[in-house]
Scaffold this motif. Structure first.
Motif, PDB file in Angstrom:
ATOM      1  N   VAL C 150      17.825  16.002  20.801  1.00  0.00           N
ATOM      2  CA  VAL C 150      19.147  16.644  20.747  1.00  0.00           C
ATOM      3  C   VAL C 150      18.994  18.113  20.366  1.00  0.00           C
ATOM      4  O   VAL C 150      19.655  18.987  20.941  1.00  0.00           O
ATOM      5  N   PHE C 151      18.100  18.362  19.424  1.00  0.00           N
ATOM      6  CA  PHE C 151      17.831  19.735  19.018  1.00  0.00           C
ATOM      7  C   PHE C 151      17.377  20.565  20.222  1.00  0.00           C
ATOM      8  O   PHE C 151      17.843  21.681  20.448  1.00  0.00           O
ATOM      9  N   GLY C 152      16.487  19.991  21.007  1.00  0.00           N
ATOM     10  CA  GLY C 152      16.022  20.675  22.223  1.00  0.00           C
ATOM     11  C   GLY C 152      17.152  20.893  23.208  1.00  0.00           C
ATOM     12  O   GLY C 152      17.296  21.971  23.786  1.00  0.00           O
ATOM     13  N   PHE C 276      10.420  26.899  25.601  1.00  0.00           N
ATOM     14  CA  PHE C 276      11.838  27.232  25.478  1.00  0.00           C
ATOM     15  C   PHE C 276      12.205  27.520  24.015  1.00  0.00           C
ATOM     16  O   PHE C 276      12.892  28.483  23.695  1.00  0.00           O
ATOM     17  N   MET C 277      11.727  26.625  23.128  1.00  0.00           N
ATOM     18  CA  MET C 277      12.118  26.775  21.730  1.00  0.00           C
ATOM     19  C   MET C 277      11.525  28.025  21.128  1.00  0.00           C
ATOM     20  O   MET C 277      12.202  28.757  20.398  1.00  0.00           O
ATOM     21  N   SER C 278      10.267  28.281  21.449  1.00  0.00           N
ATOM     22  CA  SER C 278       9.616  29.468  20.915  1.00  0.00           C
ATOM     23  C   SER C 278      10.336  30.722  21.417  1.00  0.00           C
ATOM     24  O   SER C 278      10.572  31.676  20.668  1.00  0.00           O
ATOM     25  N   TYR C 279      10.726  30.697  22.689  1.00  0.00           N
ATOM     26  CA  TYR C 279      11.435  31.836  23.284  1.00  0.00           C
ATOM     27  C   TYR C 279      12.750  32.072  22.548  1.00  0.00           C
ATOM     28  O   TYR C 279      13.079  33.194  22.163  1.00  0.00           O
ATOM     29  N   ASN C 280      13.495  30.991  22.332  1.00  0.00           N
ATOM     30  CA  ASN C 280      14.785  31.120  21.656  1.00  0.00           C
ATOM     31  C   ASN C 280      14.637  31.642  20.239  1.00  0.00           C
ATOM     32  O   ASN C 280      15.398  32.505  19.795  1.00  0.00           O
ATOM     33  N   GLU C 281      13.642  31.076  19.521  1.00  0.00           N
ATOM     34  CA  GLU C 281      13.472  31.490  18.130  1.00  0.00           C
ATOM     35  C   GLU C 281      13.057  32.952  18.058  1.00  0.00           C
ATOM     36  O   GLU C 281      13.520  33.701  17.199  1.00  0.00           O
ATOM     37  N   VAL C 481      21.709  25.678  15.013  1.00  0.00           N
ATOM     38  CA  VAL C 481      21.431  26.314  16.301  1.00  0.00           C
ATOM     39  C   VAL C 481      22.719  26.513  17.090  1.00  0.00           C
ATOM     40  O   VAL C 481      22.937  27.541  17.729  1.00  0.00           O
ATOM     41  N   ILE C 482      23.606  25.513  17.036  1.00  0.00           N
ATOM     42  CA  ILE C 482      24.824  25.604  17.833  1.00  0.00           C
ATOM     43  C   ILE C 482      25.822  26.570  17.210  1.00  0.00           C
ATOM     44  O   ILE C 482      26.402  27.428  17.878  1.00  0.00           O
ATOM     45  N   VAL C 483      26.014  26.430  15.884  1.00  0.00           N
ATOM     46  CA  VAL C 483      27.056  27.226  15.230  1.00  0.00           C
ATOM     47  C   VAL C 483      26.532  28.599  14.819  1.00  0.00           C
ATOM     48  O   VAL C 483      27.286  29.573  14.799  1.00  0.00           O
ATOM     49  N   GLY C 484      25.236  28.668  14.533  1.00  0.00           N
ATOM     50  CA  GLY C 484      24.636  29.877  13.978  1.00  0.00           C
ATOM     51  C   GLY C 484      25.021  31.184  14.655  1.00  0.00           C
ATOM     52  O   GLY C 484      25.581  32.065  14.009  1.00  0.00           O
ATOM     53  N   PRO C 485      24.763  31.307  15.962  1.00  0.00           N
ATOM     54  CA  PRO C 485      25.006  32.590  16.620  1.00  0.00           C
ATOM     55  C   PRO C 485      26.460  33.063  16.486  1.00  0.00           C
ATOM     56  O   PRO C 485      26.712  34.230  16.203  1.00  0.00           O
ATOM     57  N   GLY C 486      27.396  32.109  16.658  1.00  0.00           N
ATOM     58  CA  GLY C 486      28.805  32.465  16.543  1.00  0.00           C
ATOM     59  C   GLY C 486      29.126  32.970  15.141  1.00  0.00           C
ATOM     60  O   GLY C 486      29.800  33.985  14.961  1.00  0.00           O
ATOM     61  N   LEU C 487      28.562  32.252  14.156  1.00  0.00           N
ATOM     62  CA  LEU C 487      28.801  32.596  12.756  1.00  0.00           C
ATOM     63  C   LEU C 487      28.256  33.986  12.457  1.00  0.00           C
ATOM     64  O   LEU C 487      28.921  34.815  11.821  1.00  0.00           O
ATOM     65  N   LYS C 488      27.040  34.228  12.955  1.00  0.00           N
ATOM     66  CA  LYS C 488      26.376  35.496  12.701  1.00  0.00           C
ATOM     67  C   LYS C 488      27.212  36.642  13.279  1.00  0.00           C
ATOM     68  O   LYS C 488      27.409  37.672  12.655  1.00  0.00           O
ATOM     69  N   LYS C 489      27.716  36.401  14.485  1.00  0.00           N
ATOM     70  CA  LYS C 489      28.502  37.412  15.161  1.00  0.00           C
ATOM     71  C   LYS C 489      29.760  37.722  14.349  1.00  0.00           C
ATOM     72  O   LYS C 489      30.124  38.881  14.141  1.00  0.00           O
TER      73      LYS C 489
END
Lengths: 153, 317, 501
Positions: C150-152, C276-281, C481-489
């Protein structure tokens, strides 16, 4: 008016969305024969596809209503269809006539049709490619490629 | 008189020559269809056995292994069933899987589609429990299963395989009930067992032989103790009449000529007594038990009946 | 145990054994670089052939091929936007834009150096930490593995591209393709339409070749005037001149290595997910994430480090527990079995020379990669791609057929690949992103299988998914991962608003 409406329905994205809805609905039918737990994930994905395609359809039609002209998918549809037909033909020929004869024909054929016509270059390239495939796969690794169904029976 | 002897000798020579012509099988390479990828258990068995069969067929016989993987061996075995019965196509055969597939799906063959050459490997089932479960004897296991039916999770490699049938036999013999957790293959089942994610596992002895320190081995489903774990008691010794295992052997298409069958069976029988072969099989963790010809056919038939009975009572898909 | 490691070393330097690694690395690069041919296919073709070889020669070849192919896949990914192997999909994101900009040579050098670093890190993990890391694998039962999947899958949200609707359609399509085959629990058929060939599901290689290789081939033929890649666009320079430009990547290299090793020891996910994961991180950690996808060299570094870092580590569960971490490791396990090497704790005791020798071969394979890959890639391969476009296209067509046919030796797969090719061409033209399809195919059925195993273990109680710490940590990570980017923004916006006041 009717011309414009037909054009609206022939927009590539609209066509794709309609195609996806039809295909996903078609695949949805066999899910009814499955156990509920087996059907859960595929059905969820298919319903997802239907809903998302509907969204795509609506947004594309809005764009059309706003007068945006859809970009054509290909500038040379004839070439695309021809290339694809050649590739499919090559696969079928491999199946029926055998891998080596088909390959010897297809490399120069595709190259020549699509603009590379130097005879010497074609002969050399074909010889190198087919030769190294034979050397590595057939001779070295005793891999069998299709021998051609027509000759077998 | 002399002429008579000459004639007789000539006739005799002709008969010998005719006999030799008949006995010349194999005069071209024999293809061995393996229904799994190269490097799988069945493939290793076929490739280990091939040189020995060549040796005992004699006359420069040569066996060529061809992998036709897919659908748990179905594609390969269907190809064998449909091949020309001339002795130049033989294939590997797995029991009870190959018979179970004729019951749980539409298969392109049935038990009469083959000439049964020889079963080579019989890998008996074992019952193991995880170290965390504390169930280190059969008695404790059965008591726990009886106390709370279905509370014990059983990891195994698939439904409709030998391990599944072993569990159903066990449930019938001991009037217990377990929860089946069918992993994709025995290695993931064994790993889940080692991690304590499932309590019990039904595996094959070759699969646990090198994991004896990491798991509790409770018993083996054979008549006599296995060489792979000589200290492990059989279930019979523990009062449970459970005999079950996974078998691998060789078949040919039905209708093979008598002389070819005789020649192949002879080669398999000789191979069974070859210490070098036995050592090679032991090195690749394959418990050998060679059964040839009609006995093999009977064995297949019995397993079909068992699978069919199980399917009637508790269909698994 | 470490003395066994040193004892195995002299054997590795035996002429035949060392030569095997060198040949393997070169062969691997070539196979990886050929669109259509994959490492899985190369090793499965090799396995029956190695029956007659000495164990270390056979294993050296395989170790070399694995390492070489994971880098080789980057070559067409950068130059043609055709990932040579499934794990090179993430390399196309920034590698291809770099090549378009005339930095293809530099992109390949970043790829080879990163691959080598990832491979070396992974080999060390295998040599020094195999037993403890295999204990980590044991922590992951079906419930935990479900959360990893699911994380992936959650990382798909970063791969959606411009239009979220199209991206999600891609993802749904990928997951749907993944369920074709037999049901993971009951073995009953799902969407196989009585084709035995579909029973084992659709191999990732078939889908990848169809989706990724066929559309560019048609493009090559559609616009025939230009040649493949012009030499001046490549920007080749010696590798020691390129190295200083990579000094800022060390964080990405470390991160990529750790992610690759971690994904490698978890069975089933494999190199693509690691990349993929390494790229995203790496993008998340970057100071200028907006440049990613436009030709950011660090993106190539992130993807290539991780897909090589899971090579040797995928063998940790394979050797100790018999469960391969990737499809390639699964085939290699077969290669070990052929030589009578049974996975398990006894393996290290019974055959230390071979097992530890094999580990050394992985290390040397990774080191050799930078020596052989650096010059080989930029000099010969780039030139091969210089062929007239129609000729290049027709050769790729032949390679696609061979690669797909050789997986199972059947034409059915080739026809299937052509079907995916037609789908891929439409998707490409209408700007449907392809990466979500790949990730959906890899992780969809994988998540389902583990979810259903977990539910069986919990006897139908969904609470089984949240019963231990490992699961809960993974759930928290997924939410982050899902909420993080929105929160950061939102926080950044709020801060901006405050400073604006």
């Amino acid at each position: 008016m009717t011309e414009a409406r037909r054009n609206r329905l022939l927009r590539p994205e609209t066509l794709t969305a309609i195609g996806l809805i039809v295909a996903a609905t078609g695949f949805l039918i066999p899910t009814f024969d499955l156990r509920p737990i087996s059907a859960l994930l595929p059905a969820a994905m298919l319903i997802g596809l239907i809903v998302l395609s509907a969204l795509l359809l609506v947004s594309d039609q809005r764009k059309a209503a706003a007068g945006e002209v859809a970009k054509p998918v290909s500038t040379a549809p004839g070439r695309v269809i021809g290339a694809f037909a050649l590739i499919v033909g090559y696969a079928v020929a491999t199946d029926l006539l055998g891998f080596y004869p088909s390959t010897i024909v297809i490399i120069p054929l595709v190259s020549a049709i699509f603009g590379y016509r130097s005879p010497l270059g074609l002969v050399i390239a074909t010889a190198i490619v087919v030769g190294s495939i034979w050397l590595i796969f057939d001779f070295g690794m005793s891999q069998d490629f299709p021998a051609g169904r027509l000759w077998q029976d | 008189m002399l002429k008579l002897i000459q004639k007789g000798a000539l006739a005799g020579a002709m008969i010998l020559a005719a006999g030799a012509a008949l006995a010349e099988y194999p005069e071209k390479p024999i293809e061995v269809v393996v229904g799994y990828s190269a490097g799988g258990g069945t493939d290793v068995m076929a490739r280990t056995a091939a040189p020995f069969i060549e040796k005992y067929l004699g006359g420069g016989a040569s066996l060529v292994v061809k992998n036709v993987p897919g659908a748990s061996g179905q594609i390969g075995v269907t190809e064998v069933a449909g091949a020309k019965p001339d002795g130049y196509t033989i294939g590997t055969f797995n029991l009870p899987g190959m018979m179970a597939r004729t019951i749980d799906r539409e298969a392109g063959y049935d038990r009469d589609s083959f000439t049964y050459l020889a079963n080579v490997v019989n890998d008996p089932n074992v019952i193991v429990t995880s170290k965390d479960s504390g169930l280190d004897t059969m008695e404790k296991l059965i008591a726990a299963a009886k106390a709370d039916p279905g509370a014990i999770t059983v990891g195994m490699s698939s439904l409709g395989g030998d391990d599944h049938f072993a569990l159903i036999k066990l449930e019938g013999l001991t009037e217990t009930e377990f929860t089946i957790v069918p992993f994709k293959g025995s290695a993931p089942a064994r790993t889940a067992l080692m991690g304590g994610h499932v309590a019990m596992g039904i595996l094959n002895i070759s699969e646990v032989a090198s994991f004896q320190d990491e798991l509790n081995l409770l018993g083996v489903a054979t008549e006599e103790r296995s060489d792979f774990a000589p200290d492990l008691p059989t279930f019979r010794e523990q009062g449970i009449d459970l005999i079950n295992g996974s078998m691998r052997g060789f078949v040919a298409p039905a209708g093979l000529p008598e002389d070819v069958v005789a020649k192949l069976d002879g080669a398999f029988e000789q191979m069974a007594g070859d210490p070098e072969f036995l050592k090679a099989m032991a090195d690749t963790a394959n418990p050998v038990e060679v059964v040839t010809g009609d006995d093999f056919k009977q064995l297949t038939s019995d397993l079909y009946d068992l699978a069919n009975k199980v399917w009637q009572e508790t269909p698994w898909n | 145990m470490y003395s066994d490691l040193l004892n195995a070393l002299p054997e590795v330097f035996g002429l035949a054994n060392f030569l095997a690694v060198i040949i393997g690395v070169i062969a691997g690069i070539v196979v990886g670089a050929m669109p259509g041919l994959s490492a899985t296919m190369a090793i499965s073709v090799l396995v029956p052939f190695t029956f007659g070889l000495e164990p270390l020669v056979a294993l050296g070849l395989m170790a070399g091929i694995y390492n070489g192919a994971m880098y080789g896949g980057a070559i067409p990914a950068v130059l043609l936007r055709i990932p040579g192997t499934p794990a090179a999909v993430a390399t196309t994101f920034d590698g291809y834009p770099m090549a378009q900009r005339g930095e293809g040579g530099f992109a390949l050098q970043v790829a080879v150096v990163s691959s080598s670093i990832g491979g070396i890190a992974s080999a060390f993990a295998l040599m020094l930490l195999a037993p403890p890391l295999s204990k980590v694998t044991l922590l992951f039962g079906p419930a935990e593995v479900f959360w990893v999947a699911v994380f992936g899958l959650a990382s798909i949200i970063f791969l959606l591209g411009g239009s979220p609707v199209k991206g999600l359609i891609s993802a749904c399509f990928g997951v749907f393709v993944s369920v074709i085959g037999s049901d993971p629990i009951f073995g009953s058929d799902r969407f196989t339409f009585n084709q035995l060939e579909l029973l084992d599901g659709i191999s990732i290689v078939i889908l990848l070749v169809g989706l990724y290789a066929l559309p560019p081939v048609i493009d090559l033929l559609e616009t025939p005037l230009k040649t493949g890649v012009s030499e001046d666009k490549l920007g080749t320079e010696p590798i020691w001149k390129a190295l200083p430009r990579m000094k800022g990547f060390w964080k990405t290299w470390i991160r990529g290595s750790l992610i690759g090793i971690w994904i490698g020891i978890l069975p089933g996910a494999g190199g693509s997910m690691a990349a993929f994961m390494s790229y995203n991180e790496a993008r998340r950690a970057s100071k200028h994430p907006e440049r990613w996808g436009e030709g950011e060299p660090e993106g190539v570094a992130a993807a290539e480090t991780a897909n090589n870092a899971d090579t040797a580590s995928a063998l940790i569960p394979a050797l100790t527990l018999g469960i391969p971490g990737t499809a390639v490791a699964a085939v290699m396990l077969g290669g070990l079995l052929v030589h009578g090497l049974q996975p398990g704790p006894m393996l290290f005791r019974d055959n230390p020379d071979v097992v530890f020798g094999f580990m050394w071969q992985f290390l040397f394979g990774a080191i050799l990669l930078v020596l052989l890959g650096g010059s080989l890639a930029t000099n010969s391969f780039a030139r091969l791609l210089n062929l007239p476009r129609p000729l290049l296209g027709s050769i790729i067509i032949v390679l696609m057929l061979i690669g797909v046919y050789s997986i199972h030796g059947r034409m059915f797969d080739v026809y299937l690949m052509l079907g995916f090719g037609a789908v891929g061409w439409v998707m490409d033209k209408l700007k449907f992103p392809l990466p979500p399809v790949v990730l959906g195919l890899i992780l969809g059925a994988f998540a389902e299988e583990n979810l259903r195993l977990a539910l069986r273990i919990g006897r139908g109680d969904w609470g089984v998914l949240f019963r231990n710490t490992t699961s809960l940590v993974l759930v928290a990570l997924t939410i982050a991962v899902i909420v993080g980017p929105g929160l950061k923004k939102r926080i950044l916006d709020a801060r901006k608003a405050r400073t604006a006041d």
